[in-house]
Scaffold this motif. Structure first.
Motif, PDB file in Angstrom:
ATOM      1  N   SER A   9       0.827  -1.216   0.000  1.00  0.00           N
ATOM      2  CA  SER A   9       0.000   0.000   0.000  1.00  0.00           C
ATOM      3  C   SER A   9       0.858   1.262   0.000  1.00  0.00           C
ATOM      4  N   PHE A  10       2.000   1.229   0.692  1.00  0.00           N
ATOM      5  CA  PHE A  10       2.907   2.383   0.671  1.00  0.00           C
ATOM      6  C   PHE A  10       3.385   2.617  -0.761  1.00  0.00           C
ATOM      7  N   GLY A  11       3.898   1.573  -1.400  1.00  0.00           N
ATOM      8  CA  GLY A  11       4.415   1.699  -2.760  1.00  0.00           C
ATOM      9  C   GLY A  11       3.387   2.226  -3.742  1.00  0.00           C
ATOM     10  N   ASN A  12       2.145   1.777  -3.596  1.00  0.00           N
ATOM     11  CA  ASN A  12       1.076   2.244  -4.478  1.00  0.00           C
ATOM     12  C   ASN A  12       0.687   3.686  -4.188  1.00  0.00           C
ATOM     13  N   SER A  13       0.526   4.036  -2.914  1.00  0.00           N
ATOM     14  CA  SER A  13       0.051   5.385  -2.590  1.00  0.00           C
ATOM     15  C   SER A  13       1.155   6.444  -2.674  1.00  0.00           C
ATOM     16  N   TYR A  14       2.420   6.041  -2.530  1.00  0.00           N
ATOM     17  CA  TYR A  14       3.531   6.988  -2.650  1.00  0.00           C
ATOM     18  C   TYR A  14       4.156   6.973  -4.048  1.00  0.00           C
ATOM     19  N   GLY A  15       3.613   6.145  -4.939  1.00  0.00           N
ATOM     20  CA  GLY A  15       4.086   6.118  -6.320  1.00  0.00           C
ATOM     21  C   GLY A  15       5.470   5.549  -6.488  1.00  0.00           C
ATOM     22  N   THR A  16       5.846   4.552  -5.650  1.00  0.00           N
ATOM     23  CA  THR A  16       7.194   3.995  -5.717  1.00  0.00           C
ATOM     24  C   THR A  16       7.241   2.515  -6.084  1.00  0.00           C
ATOM     25  N   LEU A  17       6.103   1.867  -6.271  1.00  0.00           N
ATOM     26  CA  LEU A  17       6.098   0.441  -6.611  1.00  0.00           C
ATOM     27  C   LEU A  17       6.393   0.268  -8.093  1.00  0.00           C
ATOM     28  N   ILE A  18       7.447  -0.477  -8.403  1.00  0.00           N
ATOM     29  CA  ILE A  18       7.801  -0.768  -9.794  1.00  0.00           C
ATOM     30  C   ILE A  18       6.916  -1.925 -10.249  1.00  0.00           C
ATOM     31  N   GLU A  19       6.033  -1.644 -11.178  1.00  0.00           N
ATOM     32  CA  GLU A  19       5.050  -2.647 -11.597  1.00  0.00           C
ATOM     33  C   GLU A  19       5.699  -3.910 -12.150  1.00  0.00           C
ATOM     34  N   GLU A  20       6.710  -3.765 -12.988  1.00  0.00           N
ATOM     35  CA  GLU A  20       7.334  -4.932 -13.618  1.00  0.00           C
ATOM     36  C   GLU A  20       8.084  -5.814 -12.627  1.00  0.00           C
ATOM     37  N   LEU A  21       8.712  -5.223 -11.623  1.00  0.00           N
ATOM     38  CA  LEU A  21       9.571  -5.975 -10.696  1.00  0.00           C
ATOM     39  C   LEU A  21       8.913  -6.263  -9.348  1.00  0.00           C
ATOM     40  N   LYS A  22       7.820  -5.568  -9.053  1.00  0.00           N
ATOM     41  CA  LYS A  22       7.115  -5.716  -7.764  1.00  0.00           C
ATOM     42  C   LYS A  22       8.024  -5.422  -6.575  1.00  0.00           C
ATOM     43  N   ILE A  23       8.930  -4.451  -6.759  1.00  0.00           N
ATOM     44  CA  ILE A  23       9.754  -3.932  -5.663  1.00  0.00           C
ATOM     45  C   ILE A  23       9.591  -2.414  -5.660  1.00  0.00           C
ATOM     46  N   LEU A  24      10.068  -1.781  -4.608  1.00  0.00           N
ATOM     47  CA  LEU A  24       9.986  -0.325  -4.520  1.00  0.00           C
ATOM     48  C   LEU A  24      11.149   0.310  -5.255  1.00  0.00           C
ATOM     49  N   SER A  25      10.900   1.448  -5.859  1.00  0.00           N
ATOM     50  CA  SER A  25      11.970   2.219  -6.475  1.00  0.00           C
ATOM     51  C   SER A  25      12.633   3.069  -5.389  1.00  0.00           C
ATOM     52  N   ARG A  26      13.706   3.710  -5.732  1.00  0.00           N
ATOM     53  CA  ARG A  26      14.432   4.546  -4.777  1.00  0.00           C
ATOM     54  C   ARG A  26      13.792   5.936  -4.745  1.00  0.00           C
ATOM     55  N   ALA A  27      13.462   6.409  -3.549  1.00  0.00           N
ATOM     56  CA  ALA A  27      12.833   7.720  -3.404  1.00  0.00           C
ATOM     57  C   ALA A  27      13.084   8.249  -2.000  1.00  0.00           C
ATOM     58  N   ILE A  28      12.930   9.558  -1.843  1.00  0.00           N
ATOM     59  CA  ILE A  28      13.065  10.218  -0.546  1.00  0.00           C
ATOM     60  C   ILE A  28      11.857  11.128  -0.354  1.00  0.00           C
ATOM     61  N   PHE A  29      11.284  11.068   0.838  1.00  0.00           N
ATOM     62  CA  PHE A  29      10.192  11.966   1.215  1.00  0.00           C
ATOM     63  C   PHE A  29      10.543  12.576   2.568  1.00  0.00           C
ATOM     64  N   VAL A  30      10.417  13.890   2.674  1.00  0.00           N
ATOM     65  CA  VAL A  30      10.572  14.567   3.965  1.00  0.00           C
ATOM     66  C   VAL A  30       9.204  15.165   4.295  1.00  0.00           C
ATOM     67  N   LEU A  31       8.699  14.830   5.482  1.00  0.00           N
ATOM     68  CA  LEU A  31       7.391  15.300   5.926  1.00  0.00           C
ATOM     69  C   LEU A  31       7.567  16.245   7.102  1.00  0.00           C
ATOM     70  N   ASP A  32       6.709  17.251   7.182  1.00  0.00           N
ATOM     71  CA  ASP A  32       6.741  18.103   8.366  1.00  0.00           C
ATOM     72  C   ASP A  32       5.990  17.403   9.498  1.00  0.00           C
ATOM     73  N   GLY A  33       5.921  18.025  10.638  1.00  0.00           N
ATOM     74  CA  GLY A  33       5.310  17.404  11.811  1.00  0.00           C
ATOM     75  C   GLY A  33       3.817  17.158  11.698  1.00  0.00           C
ATOM     76  N   THR A  34       3.174  17.777  10.706  1.00  0.00           N
ATOM     77  CA  THR A  34       1.734  17.570  10.510  1.00  0.00           C
ATOM     78  C   THR A  34       1.449  16.497   9.466  1.00  0.00           C
ATOM     79  N   GLY A  35       2.499  15.996   8.812  1.00  0.00           N
ATOM     80  CA  GLY A  35       2.314  14.993   7.772  1.00  0.00           C
ATOM     81  C   GLY A  35       2.219  15.570   6.379  1.00  0.00           C
TER      82      GLY A  35
END
Length: 172
Positions: A118-144
């Motif tokens: 669900s993380f990979g799908n909702s954060y746009g990081t799931l590689i469809e062909e390989l079914k693994i996550l791609s490399r990405a960085i997200f920085v969130l503030d204290g409110t999300g």
């Protein structure tokens, strides 16, 4: 709704599931699993209240992913308990814990998206062909809210550490 050619792996174009997230929008909720004396859940709500670094990697059992996790672990040591820092992968929580113990990773928590991706799908990081996550960085503030995003275009390359760390520092 995949994003064809959004990333490459050793030059080969791949498709990322979901949409690309942008700075300024609310981070999607997620449920990840981690191992700490047993399997436990980690949700976005658990991280609110402090700035958060989400470092996404395909697998901790690969050199670039291990390097990324260890570099962030070292770079964030000066923040102490002022931030949350999580490496997200599809590795099983037991393997993630073993990696951290073997490599001395103490400042980064690891959490797995193995159950439903669900993380990979909702954060746009799931590689469809390989079914693994791609490399990405997200920085969130204290409110999300997302303060910084990097989708690394070549999965086998390291992220750009400095802008992510600068974004994190600006929130502390």
């Amino acid at each position: 709704m995949g994003r064809s050619g959004a990333v490459t792996f050793k030059g080969n174009p791949l498709t990322l599931a979901g949409r690309a997230l942008s700075a300024g929008e609310a981070a999607p909720d997620f449920t990840l699993r981690y191992f700490e004396g047993g399997l436990k859940e980690l949700k976005l709500a658990d991280l609110k209240g402090k700035p958060t670094l989400l470092s996404v990697v395909p697998s901790l059992d690969t050199p670039v992913c291990a390097m990324q996790t260890k570099k962030f672990n070292e770079s964030i040591s000066s923040f102490g308990d002022k931030i949350n820092a999580v490496t997200v992968s599809l590795d099983l929580p037991f393997a993630q814990a073993r990696f951290c113990n073997a490599e001395g990773v103490e400042n980064m928590r690891t959490a797995s998206d193995y159950q439903d991706r669900s993380f990979g799908n909702s954060y746009g990081t799931l590689i469809e062909e390989l079914k693994i996550l791609s490399r990405a960085i997200f920085v969130l503030d204290g409110t999300g809210k997302i303060a910084y995003v990097e989708y690394v275009p070549e999965v086998a390359s390291e992220p750009n550490y400095e802008p992510a760390l600068a974004a994190l520092k600006s929130l502390v």
